[in-house]
Design a protein around this motif. Structure first.
Motif, mmCIF file in Angstrom:
data_model
loop_
_atom_site.group_PDB
_atom_site.id
_atom_site.type_symbol
_atom_site.label_atom_id
_atom_site.label_comp_id
_atom_site.label_asym_id
_atom_site.label_seq_id
_atom_site.Cartn_x
_atom_site.Cartn_y
_atom_site.Cartn_z
ATOM 1 N N PRO A 1 0.840 -1.205 0.000
ATOM 2 C CA PRO A 1 0.000 0.000 0.000
ATOM 3 C C PRO A 1 0.876 1.256 0.000
ATOM 4 O O PRO A 1 1.886 1.311 0.697
ATOM 5 C CB PRO A 1 -0.771 -0.107 1.320
ATOM 6 C CG PRO A 1 -0.757 -1.558 1.650
ATOM 7 C CD PRO A 1 0.547 -2.087 1.138
ATOM 8 N N CYS B 1 1.060 5.854 -0.743
ATOM 9 C CA CYS B 1 0.335 7.112 -0.910
ATOM 10 C C CYS B 1 0.505 7.600 -2.337
ATOM 11 O O CYS B 1 1.559 7.416 -2.942
ATOM 12 C CB CYS B 1 0.859 8.156 0.080
ATOM 13 S SG CYS B 1 0.191 7.892 1.736
ATOM 14 N N ALA C 1 -8.326 3.976 -1.112
ATOM 15 C CA ALA C 1 -8.177 3.813 0.343
ATOM 16 C C ALA C 1 -7.144 2.736 0.649
ATOM 17 O O ALA C 1 -6.418 2.821 1.634
ATOM 18 C CB ALA C 1 -9.527 3.464 0.971
ATOM 19 N N ALA C 2 -7.059 1.735 -0.216
ATOM 20 C CA ALA C 2 -6.104 0.642 -0.003
ATOM 21 C C ALA C 2 -4.697 1.020 -0.456
ATOM 22 O O ALA C 2 -3.752 0.268 -0.232
ATOM 23 C CB ALA C 2 -6.565 -0.602 -0.761
ATOM 24 N N GLY C 3 -4.542 2.175 -1.107
ATOM 25 C CA GLY C 3 -3.214 2.570 -1.616
ATOM 26 C C GLY C 3 -2.752 1.633 -2.712
ATOM 27 O O GLY C 3 -1.559 1.309 -2.822
ATOM 28 N N PRO D 1 -3.924 6.278 3.047
ATOM 29 C CA PRO D 1 -3.224 5.164 3.710
ATOM 30 C C PRO D 1 -2.371 5.616 4.897
ATOM 31 O O PRO D 1 -2.157 4.840 5.837
ATOM 32 C CB PRO D 1 -2.355 4.580 2.582
ATOM 33 C CG PRO D 1 -3.122 4.891 1.330
ATOM 34 C CD PRO D 1 -3.699 6.267 1.579
ATOM 35 N N VAL E 1 -4.576 5.580 7.966
ATOM 36 C CA VAL E 1 -4.791 4.201 8.443
ATOM 37 C C VAL E 1 -3.547 3.725 9.205
ATOM 38 O O VAL E 1 -3.642 3.134 10.290
ATOM 39 C CB VAL E 1 -5.096 3.253 7.254
ATOM 40 C CG1 VAL E 1 -5.240 1.816 7.725
ATOM 41 C CG2 VAL E 1 -6.363 3.709 6.528
ATOM 42 N N ALA E 2 -2.362 4.035 8.661
ATOM 43 C CA ALA E 2 -1.114 3.609 9.321
ATOM 44 C C ALA E 2 -0.966 4.304 10.679
ATOM 45 O O ALA E 2 -0.480 3.699 11.639
ATOM 46 C CB ALA E 2 0.082 3.921 8.424
ATOM 47 N N GLU F 1 5.886 1.381 8.190
ATOM 48 C CA GLU F 1 4.852 1.766 7.224
ATOM 49 C C GLU F 1 4.516 3.254 7.285
ATOM 50 O O GLU F 1 4.452 3.938 6.260
ATOM 51 C CB GLU F 1 3.590 0.920 7.469
ATOM 52 C CG GLU F 1 2.586 1.083 6.363
ATOM 53 C CD GLU F 1 1.329 0.252 6.580
ATOM 54 O OE1 GLU F 1 0.928 0.043 7.750
ATOM 55 O OE2 GLU F 1 0.738 -0.168 5.574
ATOM 56 N N LEU G 1 5.061 5.993 4.369
ATOM 57 C CA LEU G 1 3.905 6.655 3.747
ATOM 58 C C LEU G 1 3.977 8.171 3.898
ATOM 59 O O LEU G 1 3.592 8.921 2.995
ATOM 60 C CB LEU G 1 2.605 6.111 4.342
ATOM 61 C CG LEU G 1 2.303 4.641 4.017
ATOM 62 C CD1 LEU G 1 1.106 4.148 4.806
ATOM 63 C CD2 LEU G 1 2.067 4.461 2.520
#
Ligand SMILES: Cc1cc2nc3c(=O)[nH]c(=O)nc-3n(C[C@H](O)[C@H](O)[C@H](O)COP(=O)(O)OP(=O)(O)OC[C@H]3O[C@@H](n4cnc5c(N)ncnc54)[C@H](O)[C@@H]3O)c2cc1C
Length: 382
Positions: free
Chosen positions: A36, A38, A86-88, A261, A264-265, A346, A350
């Motif tokens: 994933p 950005c 959204a999942a990158g 992403p 989320v990370a 991660e 990102l």
């Protein structure tokens, strides 16, 4: 005139599709087929990934079946694109063609052009780039100097295009150029051509991003001959055509989800340990995201009804591209972290990707200053 952002709800049936995309993404991640990232709708070029999407029927989703499409609604397509963003996921290969070149071909292409390109695009075998900007002609697109001169049976193209994303990797681009000399009506005498990027006379030179990635290019067009069958739409109608293409270019969820992403990370890193201050900042970001998403779905619903919400799309893009940049800056300030390109951590990775891509967020697809002008004109303020 006013800005109309009527609340819109995605139909319940789209939830099944959403789950299918999530299952697909989980399987891809489990098989380690992508990492994933950005801004992967710009920098994540992966032909095999795009082809697997095509196998699932997620390219050319809204196009007629006779051209290889799947006749699904724009809202179905919205759900697929927002899940992949959204999942990158690495969706850059097909992004431009699926978003705008295909719809332009459907609208303005001849039957022969539709047959030639659309089924190949929907099956992940033909990819497109955009040939609009020129050195000295970005925001003021009507000042384009690249020209097409009429010759027997076709056109002779000459000029220079710049910032052409993925032109070194895709098959064709839609070239925006002058077919008549500049006159008092600056928007007259412009046209679009479908050009094979492997044509003799085309030279593609890299322009590197801050991160060192080779993403976009300068394209030199030196006496490139194309047939009459390469003219897209009507000669002289290029301005109206390109403007309608920009409506597709500006309205999608990629205008506020490029750095999602990283959020989320951040949540994964903090787990249950976020302190009160961090919770407040995260809450504020999520609330903004929710509002932007609501506005964006409203634009998508208007497009699905056949309306032309250009002012609303410009507004969402201005707010959205500023948000996706501000968000990563707020995340950086929230914790002790060291953004590092290619890091094993991660979030650090990102954040670094986001910062190095960020300068382009508010430029690409038309700068925010220009978009605010579009909104002001739409509101009758200028
Ligand atoms: C990541 C990325 C990918 C891109 N991909 C492509 C692509 O694939 N194909 C393609 O053709 N182009 C592409 N572009 C180019 C993009 O469309 C242009 O950068 C954009 O339109 C701005 O044009 P410009 O760079 O010439 O800047 P300019 O137009 O020179 O603008 C410079 C600054 O002046 C401001 N400005 C200019 N005019 C006005 C005005 N009238 N009022 C107020 N402020 C103004 C601008 O807002 C900006 O801040 C890409 C750009 C980026 C960053």
């Amino acid at each position: 005139m006013s800005v109309r952002l009527n609340p819109a709800v995605l139909p319940a049936a789209t939830e099944t599709l959403r789950q299918q995309v999530r299952d697909f993404v989980s399987a891809e991640l489990a098989a380690k087929r992508f990492l994933p990232g950005c801004d992967k709708w710009l920098g994540g070029f992966d032909l095999e990934f795009s082809k697997r999407l095509a196998v699932n029927g997620w390219l050319g989703m809204t196009w007629p079946k006779q051209y290889g499409g799947h006749e699904r609604s724009a809202l179905d397509r919205y759900v697929v694109t927002e899940e992949l963003l959204a999942a990158g996921a690495p969706v850059a290969a097909h992004w431009v063609g699926d978003r705008q070149s295909g719809p332009s071909l459907l609208r303005y292409g001849t039957e022969q052009q539709k047959q030639k390109y659309l089924p190949a695009m929907a099956s992940g075998e033909h990819y497109f780039a955009i040939g609009m900007s020129e050195p000295g002609s970005g925001s003021d697109l009507a000042s384009a100097r690249t020209k097409a001169d009429k010759i027997e049976g076709g056109w002779l193209l000459n000029g220079r295009k710049i910032w052409c994303s993925s032109a070194h990797r895709v098959d064709s681009f839609i070239l925006f150029c002058r077919t008549q000399p500049l006159s008092d009506d600056r928007h007259a005498g412009l046209s679009q051509f479908l050009v094979d990027l492997k044509s003799p006379g085309i030279t593609i030179r890299p322009i590197h991003l801050l991160s060192g990635e080779h993403h976009f290019n300068e394209v030199i067009i030196d006496n490139v001959e194309v047939g009459d069958d390469c003219l897209l739409g009507k000669e002289g109608d290029g301005w109206a055509q390109v403007t309608s293409e920009l409506a597709f270019e500006r309205s999608g969820p990629e205008r506020f989800l490029s750095t999602f992403p990283a959020l989320v990370a951040l949540l994964k890193r903090l787990g249950q340990d976020a302190d009160r201050g961090q919770q407040l900042v995260i809450g504020r970001m999520v609330a903004q995201l929710r509002a932007l998403r609501g506005m964006s779905v409203s634009v998508a619903a208007a497009l699905d009804r056949g309306e032309a919400p250009n002012v609303e799309a410009a507004l969402v893009k201005d707010l959205g591209t500023r948000f996706e940049g501000d968000m990563v800056e707020q995340i950086r300030l929230l914790l002790e972290t060291q953004p590092e390109y290619g890091s094993d951590d991660e979030l650090d990775r990102l954040l670094a990707e986001s910062f190095l891509h960020m300068p382009g967020f508010t430029l690409r697809g038309g700068t925010n200053e220009i978009l605010r002008g579009v909104v002001a004109r739409g509101l009758g303020l200028r």
